[in-house]
Write a protein that holds these residues in place. Structure first.
Motif, mmCIF file in Angstrom:
data_model
loop_
_atom_site.group_PDB
_atom_site.id
_atom_site.type_symbol
_atom_site.label_atom_id
_atom_site.label_comp_id
_atom_site.label_asym_id
_atom_site.label_seq_id
_atom_site.Cartn_x
_atom_site.Cartn_y
_atom_site.Cartn_z
ATOM 1 N N GLN A 666 -53.383 41.418 76.922
ATOM 2 C CA GLN A 666 -53.165 40.484 75.815
ATOM 3 C C GLN A 666 -53.363 39.025 76.243
ATOM 4 O O GLN A 666 -53.598 38.153 75.403
ATOM 5 N N PRO A 669 -57.905 36.910 76.568
ATOM 6 C CA PRO A 669 -58.697 35.926 75.813
ATOM 7 C C PRO A 669 -58.372 34.485 76.210
ATOM 8 O O PRO A 669 -59.285 33.666 76.403
ATOM 9 N N ASP A 670 -57.082 34.175 76.338
ATOM 10 C CA ASP A 670 -56.710 32.813 76.738
ATOM 11 C C ASP A 670 -57.264 32.485 78.117
ATOM 12 O O ASP A 670 -57.745 31.360 78.370
ATOM 13 N N THR A 743 -64.606 43.229 74.560
ATOM 14 C CA THR A 743 -63.874 43.536 73.326
ATOM 15 C C THR A 743 -64.355 44.856 72.724
ATOM 16 O O THR A 743 -63.553 45.672 72.258
ATOM 17 N N ASP A 756 -57.471 41.776 67.819
ATOM 18 C CA ASP A 756 -56.914 40.473 68.234
ATOM 19 C C ASP A 756 -57.954 39.674 69.014
ATOM 20 O O ASP A 756 -58.169 38.481 68.775
ATOM 21 N N TRP A 757 -58.584 40.332 69.983
ATOM 22 C CA TRP A 757 -59.595 39.669 70.810
ATOM 23 C C TRP A 757 -60.754 39.172 69.943
ATOM 24 O O TRP A 757 -61.253 38.066 70.116
ATOM 25 N N GLU A 760 -59.873 36.116 68.114
ATOM 26 C CA GLU A 760 -59.833 34.934 68.976
ATOM 27 C C GLU A 760 -61.237 34.463 69.350
ATOM 28 O O GLU A 760 -61.455 33.279 69.611
#
Length: 941
Positions: A666, A669-670, A743, A756-757, A760
């Motif tokens: 999780q 991505p950041d 992803t 979610d990915w 983002e």
């Protein structure tokens, strides 16, 4: 470990998928189709981990194929007829319909919570009249074509379930559903003659991708055998006995003929004779015994003479007729010719009752034909003692052909193919099933309900008291006029075996909302056959045979053009969990006994892995796991714990470990989108590695090796990124390209996290609806980059091992390292040897090539030939395929290490690292003799 650790809103993504109808299938013939299906479940009301595993496998395949651009059909429904609902109605009150609908609603909610990508718009349920209407129509067509018929016959009767069972539903003499004892009972029953399709069912196995174990089980159940059916005249009678044998070459060794005790001729032969009482006693014991119990008692040979003789069809000799417990009326003709000299069972029987044993085959030509047999000789042999010149000396197939030719010439027998499979008994004396659409009229007989009057619906005005068939209590159902003559008649009260429902449901899915016909044949022909079918091995001999039969029978009646229902079958393994086990008693006990001694022998209990079951209490609630960890974690654990076909052991700690992986993912991505470093030489490696992982992942998915696919997507990729960062990488463009491809990879196993990915990344729409770009192949440049980094990683591992030993000899911590790669001639020798082996040559012949080569000339000849024998020859067989490929490539080992020397120095915490080529001018170490290709020498200082 709960809500605060979960950040993915799985319910929100499930709602988004539903709102966008991304999993709804259309009949788009412009796209390649892929039909993915699991065996549809019985709606017990609770989803168990077996369901979760089955559906996680199918869903990963369906999502992957959608991502690859296929038009995917992935439906769900319920095998909702059956005895459990009716038994619940008897035990608890209520109606099976209401109980079933309640259970369906419950299990549907649980299945949807997992986020499986089903097309729910195609939902079918067996108890829906709009579904079983077509069961009835197919039956009427079978009836009119002669494929369905009614016959008075001995059947398998389960008293507990108050119903008849097909042979396939009797397991070890007990009911497949309730485990109650099964006995034989004579009743008028409905059958479908599946035997007419036996050869097609056998031949079809060569055209489909079924596991070998399933193929063998179906082959055994079909039971094809070639031989002859032979007619024995009964002395002083017009009656004959027909027997089937696969060994007509032993016909001259027949010393008695044996009938099943319940064979109709047996009673006729002994009637009003001194033999009748003994026959009657045997008949009463075995006629009511189930086939399983009969087979189980075969080692106990019992028989009685019937006092009459049969006439040998070729010699005219008189042969006594017996009744024996080892002959079953339901198998073959209910009679066998006994050849004790060449059949072990007949030999034992003859010894028991002092009957003649005649040798008519010898192992070798010219062996003593009069030698007494100590045991039955059952192999092929040379015919002897036939009494007829034209037969003695024939062997094997030639002998069998000669005997059959003689029988056909005398009209006393003919060539036959026999089958073990029997007509499919579909009658059930229960309420909760498809009513058989037949009306019984005293004048017209059995009349099919006209098709325009279908469906014949189940009545509600019935009594569930556990006594007999509930349909017998409904006057509104029973009393009806004959469709042909109009006179009062009575409706059939048997319902169909629920395996009928599951024998064509996959066809209905192709056109599930068509209320005007069973399915449009053009639509069925587009979607069929099922490309990927997933279910348990326990269905190999029932559902899978019945479904294959139905597909062929409906094809022949013009409903479609499909030959086989399923192209590829995957039988998923069991989900197991530990349970108490007594080694002394060899019995697994319920978890209630954990920590206590064995209740049977008082021994201390150990543990063993056993299939999850309510009876053992070793189950895990999917709902609880989803609530605690989320659906994605459960799916990841299920897919990574074991290969799909292998059994898997449940582990709470492993689930928690997988959840930690999810928590780490999780953050990706950041991390990746936050990279801001300048371009670096390692960037090219990272992108090459990404392409390699994509290829490995895609190949694993294509092979349904889901564990390997998940290993690539959720584990190996993390390791690769860590290496990339250690090597100085962190470029923004690389990070975005990496996350984009990654992803898609995680989307098949953990689809909520993948969304979610995707969000983002700013991806368009939903990832679930996105088609992935084609994966680029690896170039030679890519491979060289990958090989180079593999060498660096391997070198670091070797260097760390050597360092701990080296530092003992230099009186302190090392600060410098010299890496000595092998001398060029050693690499050349390795390449020559590997090329020699690659051409399929024997390694022993390489010495001759080496002695003629430039490598082994001059002053160094002896040294180099000795080096080959002592060091290089053993090493050739230690290199794996990857190392062999690298050695034969253009990659320069010395250059690779030199280019990475700063990184190696940093990783090892050294002030300097120098790389030199062994036996070069720069090499002053004197350690070149130690260095081998891909295994350099290390000199610490």
């Amino acid at each position: 470990m709960s809500d605060e650790m979960k950040t993915t809103d799985e319910l929100a993504w499930q709602q988004a998928w539903n709102d966008a109808s991304v999993f709804a299938s259309s009949n788009d013939t412009s796209k390649p189709k892929f039909y993915c299906l699991e065996m549809y479940p019985y709606p017990s009301g609770k989803m168990h981990m077996g369901h979760v595993r089955n559906y996680s496998i199918g869903d990963a395949v369906a999502r992957f194929k959608r991502m690859k651009g296929f038009n995917v059909l992935y439906p769900m429904g319920f095998d909702s007829f059956g005895m459990p609902a009716e038994n619940a109605a008897i035990a608890e009150g209520g109606h099976p319909h209401d109980i079933t609908e309640k259970n369906m609603a419950s299990i549907t909610e649980q299945i949807k919570r997992m986020g499986f990508s089903y097309d729910w718009s195609r939902l079918i349920k067996s108890h829906d009249p709009n579904y079983y209407k077509w069961n009835q129509l197919f039956f009427t067509r079978f009836f009119k074509s002669g494929l369905a018929y009614r016959e008075f016959a001995p059947v398998n009767w389960c008293e507990s379930c108050s119903t008849v069972l097909a042979n396939e539903q009797v397991k070890a003499g007990r009911c497949w559903r309730c485990n109650g004892p099964v006995r034989q009972k004579d009743m008028s029953q409905w059958f479908i003659d599946i035997t007419k399709y036996a050869q097609q069912l056998l031949d079809g196995l060569d055209t489909i991708e079924f596991p070998e174990s399933v193929r063998l089980m179906q082959d055994d159940w079909l039971g094809r055998s070639e031989g002859a059916e032979i007619e024995f005249q009964i002395e002083d009678s017009d009656e004959t006995i027909r027997v089937f044998t696969t060994r007509p070459d032993t016909l001259f060794g027949v010393t008695f003929v044996t009938l099943a005790p319940e064979h109709p001729l047996a009673e006729q032969l002994v009637k009003e004779t001194d033999y009748e009482a003994d026959w009657k006693a045997m008949h009463d014991i075995y006629a009511n015994m189930s086939e399983f119990d009969r087979i189980k008692n075969l080692n106990k040979k019992e028989g009685v003479p019937l006092g009459r003789n049969a006439i040998h069809p070729l010699t005219g000799e008189k042969i006594p007729i017996w009744a024996g417990n080892f002959v079953l009326a339901t198998y073959g003709t209910g009679a066998v010719m006994a050849v004790p000299g060449h059949d072990e069972r007949d030999f034992d029987f003859a010894k028991t009752y002092n009957l003649p044993i005649q040798r008519v085959l010898t192992e070798n030509e010219g062996d003593d034909a009069s030698e007494e047999l100590e045991t039955a000789f059952t192999a092929d042999g040379y015919m002897v003692n036939s009494g007829l010149e034209e037969f003695d000396g024939h062997f094997g197939e030639d002998a069998r052909t000669a005997v059959i030719d003689a029988l056909e010439a005398k009209k006393k027998g003919d060539r036959r193919i026999n089958w073990k499979i029997r007509p499919w008994l579909i009658s059930r004396q229960r309420y909760w099933g498809t009513p058989i659409p037949i009306i019984h009229c005293e004048d017209c007989g059995a009349v099919p309900v006209p098709e325009e009057q279908l469906p014949v619906e189940l009545p509600r005005d019935v009594v569930f008291d556990g006594k007999g068939n509930p349909l017998e209590t409904s006057d509104s159902f029973l009393n009806v006029d004959c469709p042909e003559c109009g006179k009062p008649a009575r409706r059939e009260t048997d319902t169909m075996d629920t395996f009928v429902d599951s024998s064509w449901y996959f066809l209905r899915y192709t056109d599930a909302n068509n209320h005007d016909q069973w399915y449009n044949s053009d639509i069925a022909d587009y979607w069929m056959n099922v490309d990927f079918y997933c279910g348990g091995i326990e269905h190999a001999q029932m559902h899978l045979i019945y479904a294959r039969f139905y597909t062929k029978a409906l094809r022949d009646l013009g409903f479609h053009t499909i030959d086989e229902p399923f192209n590829e079958l995957l039988c998923q393994g069991m989900v197991n969990k530990s349970a108490p086990f007594c080694e002394t008693c060899a019995v697994t006990l319920s978890v209630d006994h954990a920590g206590s001694p064995c209740p049977h022998c008082d021994s201390p209990l150990g543990e063993r892995s056993a299939k999850m079951s309510k009876s053992l209490g070793n189950t895990v609630s999917p709902e609880q796991m989803i609530e605690q960890f989320g659906a994605d974690t459960v799916r990841l654990f299920i897919l990574f714990a074991a290969n799909p076909t292998a059994g898997m052991d449940w582990s709470d700690s492993a689930v928690e470990a997988n959840h930690r992986v999810m928590q780490q993912l999780q953050t990706m991505p950041d991390l990746l989108l936050g990279w801001d470093k300048a371009s670096h030489s390692i960037d090219s490696w990272m992108l090459a590695r990404l392409r390699q992982r994509l290829i490995q992942w895609s190949d694993a998915m294509d092979r349904y090796d889901l564990r390997r696919a998940v290993e690539c997507s959720h584990y190996d990729m993390v390791k690769d990124i860590n290496w990339y960062v250690r090597r100085g990488g962190g470029n923004a463009e690389v990070g975005r390209e990496l996350l984009y491809a990654w992803t898609h990879m995680i989307g098949v196993a953990t689809p909520h996290l993948a969304e979610d990915w995707w969000a983002e990344l700013g991806g368009e729409g939903l990832l679930a609806a996105h088609v992935m770009e084609d994966i680029a192949p690896l170039t030679d440049e890519d491979q060289a980059l990958l090989d180079g980094e593999a060498l660096v990683r391997d070198l670091l591992e070797q260097a760390r091992k050597v360092r701990s030993v080296a530092e003992r000899h230099i009186d302190g911590e090392a600060t410098a390292l010299t890496i000595v790669t092998s001398a060029p001639w050693r690499n050349e020798m390795a390449e020559m040897a590997l090329a020699h082996l690659g051409e399929g040559n024997n390694i022993k012949s390489f010495m001759g090539i080496l002695t003629q080569s430039d490598l082994a000339q001059g002053e160094t000849r002896g040294e180099r030939l000795g080096f080959w024998n002592k060091r290089m020859l053993p090493q050739v067989f230690k290199w794996d395929d990857e190392k062999k490929r690298i050695l034969c490539s253009t990659l320069n080992e010395t250059t690779v290490y030199a280019d990475a020397s700063s990184f190696i120095s940093e990783e090892l915490g050294l002030e300097s690292v120098q790389v030199v080529r062994g036996e070069s001018q720069e090499d002053e170490t004197g350690k070149a003799g130690v260095a081998m290709p891909l295994s350099p020498a290390f000199i610490y200082a």
